[in-house]
Design a protein around this motif. Sequence first.
Motif, PDB file in Angstrom:
ATOM      1  N   ALA A 103      -1.765  68.725  -3.579  1.00 47.65           N
ATOM      2  CA  ALA A 103      -0.418  67.601  -4.647  1.00 47.65           C
ATOM      3  C   ALA A 103       0.641  68.199  -5.262  1.00 47.65           C
ATOM      4  CB  ALA A 103      -1.332  66.533  -5.376  1.00 47.65           C
ATOM      5  N   ASP A 104       1.364  67.924  -4.717  1.00 46.98           N
ATOM      6  CA  ASP A 104       2.745  68.525  -4.973  1.00 46.98           C
ATOM      7  C   ASP A 104       4.016  67.708  -5.486  1.00 46.98           C
ATOM      8  OD1 ASP A 104       4.562  71.213  -5.619  1.00 46.98           O
ATOM      9  OD2 ASP A 104       5.880  69.989  -4.556  1.00 46.98           O
ATOM     10  N   ARG A 105       4.663  67.466  -5.970  1.00 47.68           N
ATOM     11  CA  ARG A 105       6.258  66.522  -6.638  1.00 47.68           C
ATOM     12  C   ARG A 105       6.738  65.896  -5.108  1.00 47.68           C
ATOM     13  NH1 ARG A 105       7.921  66.800 -12.956  1.00 47.68           N
ATOM     14  NH2 ARG A 105       5.310  66.360 -13.414  1.00 47.68           N
ATOM     15  N   ASP A 106       7.397  67.061  -4.038  1.00 50.22           N
ATOM     16  CA  ASP A 106       7.436  67.345  -3.056  1.00 50.22           C
ATOM     17  C   ASP A 106       6.608  66.725  -2.337  1.00 50.22           C
ATOM     18  OD1 ASP A 106       9.872  67.462  -1.167  1.00 50.22           O
ATOM     19  OD2 ASP A 106      10.645  69.621  -2.062  1.00 50.22           O
ATOM     20  N   PRO A 107       7.218  65.491  -2.079  1.00 47.23           N
ATOM     21  CA  PRO A 107       7.114  64.817  -0.077  1.00 47.23           C
ATOM     22  C   PRO A 107       6.493  66.249   1.205  1.00 47.23           C
ATOM     23  CG  PRO A 107       7.537  63.225  -1.208  1.00 47.23           C
ATOM     24  CD  PRO A 107       8.492  64.720  -2.065  1.00 47.23           C
ATOM     25  N   ALA A 108       7.768  66.988   0.519  1.00 41.20           N
ATOM     26  CA  ALA A 108       7.983  68.025   2.140  1.00 41.20           C
ATOM     27  C   ALA A 108       7.074  69.038   1.613  1.00 41.20           C
ATOM     28  CB  ALA A 108       9.665  68.419   1.946  1.00 41.20           C
ATOM     29  N   VAL A 109       6.900  69.071   0.031  1.00 45.66           N
ATOM     30  CA  VAL A 109       5.811  70.458   0.283  1.00 45.66           C
ATOM     31  C   VAL A 109       4.393  69.774   0.390  1.00 45.66           C
ATOM     32  CG1 VAL A 109       5.455  71.762  -1.943  1.00 45.66           C
ATOM     33  CG2 VAL A 109       7.331  71.579  -1.188  1.00 45.66           C
ATOM     34  N   LEU A 110       4.298  69.170   0.549  1.00 41.10           N
ATOM     35  CA  LEU A 110       2.648  68.374   0.065  1.00 41.10           C
ATOM     36  C   LEU A 110       2.683  68.396   1.645  1.00 41.10           C
ATOM     37  CD1 LEU A 110      -0.236  67.071  -0.510  1.00 41.10           C
ATOM     38  CD2 LEU A 110       1.227  65.154  -0.171  1.00 41.10           C
ATOM     39  N   ALA A 111       3.553  67.954   2.919  1.00 49.97           N
ATOM     40  CA  ALA A 111       3.159  68.244   3.688  1.00 49.97           C
ATOM     41  C   ALA A 111       3.466  69.303   4.281  1.00 49.97           C
ATOM     42  CB  ALA A 111       4.502  67.365   4.718  1.00 49.97           C
ATOM     43  N   ASP A 112       3.989  70.576   4.067  1.00 49.37           N
ATOM     44  CA  ASP A 112       3.485  71.597   4.959  1.00 49.37           C
ATOM     45  C   ASP A 112       2.446  72.352   3.927  1.00 49.37           C
ATOM     46  OD1 ASP A 112       6.085  71.826   5.932  1.00 49.37           O
ATOM     47  OD2 ASP A 112       7.578  72.737   4.315  1.00 49.37           O
ATOM     48  N   ARG A 113       2.149  71.680   3.147  1.00 50.08           N
ATOM     49  CA  ARG A 113       0.621  72.470   2.690  1.00 50.08           C
ATOM     50  C   ARG A 113      -0.366  72.089   3.095  1.00 50.08           C
ATOM     51  NH1 ARG A 113       1.869  72.312  -3.962  1.00 50.08           N
ATOM     52  NH2 ARG A 113       2.734  74.458  -4.052  1.00 50.08           N
ATOM     53  N   VAL A 114      -0.210  70.826   3.794  1.00 52.53           N
ATOM     54  CA  VAL A 114      -1.740  70.598   4.339  1.00 52.53           C
ATOM     55  C   VAL A 114      -1.998  70.661   5.329  1.00 52.53           C
ATOM     56  CG1 VAL A 114      -2.435  68.166   5.345  1.00 52.53           C
ATOM     57  CG2 VAL A 114      -1.553  67.793   2.793  1.00 52.53           C
ATOM     58  N   LEU A 115      -0.210  70.937   6.239  1.00 53.86           N
ATOM     59  CA  LEU A 115      -0.101  71.777   8.224  1.00 53.86           C
ATOM     60  C   LEU A 115      -0.919  73.038   7.603  1.00 53.86           C
ATOM     61  CD1 LEU A 115       0.336  70.909  10.752  1.00 53.86           C
ATOM     62  CD2 LEU A 115       2.565  71.938  10.389  1.00 53.86           C
ATOM     63  N   ALA A 116      -0.639  73.900   6.488  1.00 49.39           N
ATOM     64  CA  ALA A 116      -0.707  74.640   6.983  1.00 49.39           C
ATOM     65  C   ALA A 116      -2.466  74.978   6.456  1.00 49.39           C
ATOM     66  CB  ALA A 116       0.052  75.833   5.494  1.00 49.39           C
ATOM     67  N   ASP A 117      -2.853  74.468   5.679  1.00 45.22           N
ATOM     68  CA  ASP A 117      -4.390  74.009   5.862  1.00 45.22           C
ATOM     69  C   ASP A 117      -5.130  74.227   6.347  1.00 45.22           C
ATOM     70  OD1 ASP A 117      -6.546  74.514   2.975  1.00 45.22           O
ATOM     71  OD2 ASP A 117      -7.197  72.427   3.879  1.00 45.22           O
ATOM     72  N   LEU A 118      -4.623  72.622   7.048  1.00 41.49           N
ATOM     73  CA  LEU A 118      -4.747  71.836   8.607  1.00 41.49           C
ATOM     74  C   LEU A 118      -5.326  73.203   9.151  1.00 41.49           C
ATOM     75  CD1 LEU A 118      -6.228  70.104  10.307  1.00 41.49           C
ATOM     76  CD2 LEU A 118      -3.654  69.230  11.129  1.00 41.49           C
ATOM     77  N   LEU A 119      -4.037  74.087   9.043  1.00 44.01           N
ATOM     78  CA  LEU A 119      -4.436  75.106  10.765  1.00 44.01           C
ATOM     79  C   LEU A 119      -5.405  76.355  10.779  1.00 44.01           C
ATOM     80  CD1 LEU A 119      -0.548  75.071  11.622  1.00 44.01           C
ATOM     81  CD2 LEU A 119      -2.512  73.838  13.213  1.00 44.01           C
ATOM     82  N   ALA A 120      -5.136  76.583   9.206  1.00 45.01           N
ATOM     83  CA  ALA A 120      -6.340  77.386   8.022  1.00 45.01           C
ATOM     84  C   ALA A 120      -8.386  77.121   8.890  1.00 45.01           C
ATOM     85  CB  ALA A 120      -6.150  78.046   6.882  1.00 45.01           C
ATOM     86  N   HIS A 121      -8.233  75.577   8.322  1.00 42.81           N
ATOM     87  CA  HIS A 121      -9.340  75.306   8.830  1.00 42.81           C
ATOM     88  C   HIS A 121     -10.115  74.975   9.848  1.00 42.81           C
ATOM     89  CE1 HIS A 121     -12.919  73.351   7.627  1.00 42.81           C
ATOM     90  NE2 HIS A 121     -13.064  72.552   8.348  1.00 42.81           N
ATOM     91  N   CYS A 122      -8.804  74.572  11.105  1.00 38.92           N
ATOM     92  CA  CYS A 122      -9.186  73.866  12.491  1.00 38.92           C
ATOM     93  C   CYS A 122      -7.685  75.139  13.084  1.00 38.92           C
ATOM     94  CB  CYS A 122      -9.141  72.628  12.478  1.00 38.92           C
ATOM     95  SG  CYS A 122      -9.956  71.806  11.377  1.00 38.92           S
ATOM     96  N   ALA A 123      -8.594  76.399  13.482  1.00 41.25           N
ATOM     97  CA  ALA A 123      -7.390  76.842  14.386  1.00 41.25           C
ATOM     98  C   ALA A 123      -7.231  76.349  15.051  1.00 41.25           C
ATOM     99  CB  ALA A 123      -7.392  78.626  14.417  1.00 41.25           C
ATOM    100  N   GLY A 124      -7.974  76.009  15.844  1.00 40.96           N
ATOM    101  CA  GLY A 124      -7.594  75.425  17.775  1.00 40.96           C
ATOM    102  C   GLY A 124      -7.444  73.945  17.682  1.00 40.96           C
TER     103      GLY A 124
END
Length: 374
Positions: free
Chosen positions: A331-352
């Motif tokens: 979580a982050d106060r900036d919505p754009a930062v939160l979206a970026d973090r979730v996508l990066a975490d998703l790709l790290a967890h599920c590369a395919g």
Amino acid sequence: MRKLPGPGARRDPARRGWLRGAPPPRWVRVLPVALAVVVCAVTLLSPDPVDIGFLLGALPPLAVMSYGPLATALMGAVAVVLLTVPVFRLDHPGDTDLETVCFVAVLSVLLAFVRSRRDTQLDLERTIAEAAQRAVVPPLPARVGPVRCAGLYRAAQRGTLVGGDFFDVRTSPYGVRAVLGDVRGHGLAAVSTVAALLGSFREAVLDRPDLTAVAAALDRRLEVDSAQVRHAELFATAALLEFAGDARSVRVVTCGHPPPVLLRDGRATEIEVAPWTPLGLGLSEGVPRQAGRQVALRPGDVLFLASDGVWEARDAHGAFYPLLERLPRLADRDPAVLADRVLADLLAHCAGVRDDVTLLVLAPCASSGPSTAP
């Protein structure tokens, strides 16, 4: 809208390599020069003649990958000169060897000319396609009325900016309204359906006083489109939100789509709302007026919406991505930062990840005063 980077989006670097149209990396561009330097250095440092002059015939083909016809012709000339300069002791090639190098150089110049013309045409077509796709799903502003927002899109089909997912946030006489949806299929085949649904949404938010009526308008749009194409089987899932004018409450309607997640006080919970069936199945007649749920909002609350590409993503062992568990940590106060973090975490967890991945983050800036929620 954000996409991995591009107009209104961020682009995943792994999505488009140099073999798929991106500019070649630096090591590819220096490869012809490096090969010439290595051949010259080896022949100069070796006490005995080294029969490696044939490697110079690779200079023009290597130049084709990165350079135009003039630079390729220059590399061909360099190869011929090096073969005939006595100091490099490569000056005894047979006539057939020289003719072969010259033929390869001429052919490489022709290929470089064709490739440069093709690249120019592809760049023009890509520019036109990106402009058209941005017209379908334009970038989201950082704030719409009293709601800060950020959207992020990663298409399943390589090289596209729009696929089967869509989202939008619009002001209306009835408050800020948002939608995130997923049409049947993905890629370019779904773009026309996405364009039709977004057009219907943008019109309905201005004219329909009730959020359920907006959902009915989208449903009607798909019904009409399906009737015009035999066996079209058009349908879509969607989540619709309507913020009160003071952003102290939000009404949620879901049509076969996962409900929004509410981030509050370090916890992530799904908003419980009675779902409708997906859009396109004939809901426009007899829409239940009591459908949906109104939720009171507090300062600091964040609403997070995601497509099936997030909810159904699995790692190599078949485990689903634990979105509700990861969100509080990202979580982050900036919505754009939160979206970026979730996508990066998703790709790290599920590369395919092979489905469209769409995220919409909404952070209401509630004004002071009592809540409008019942």
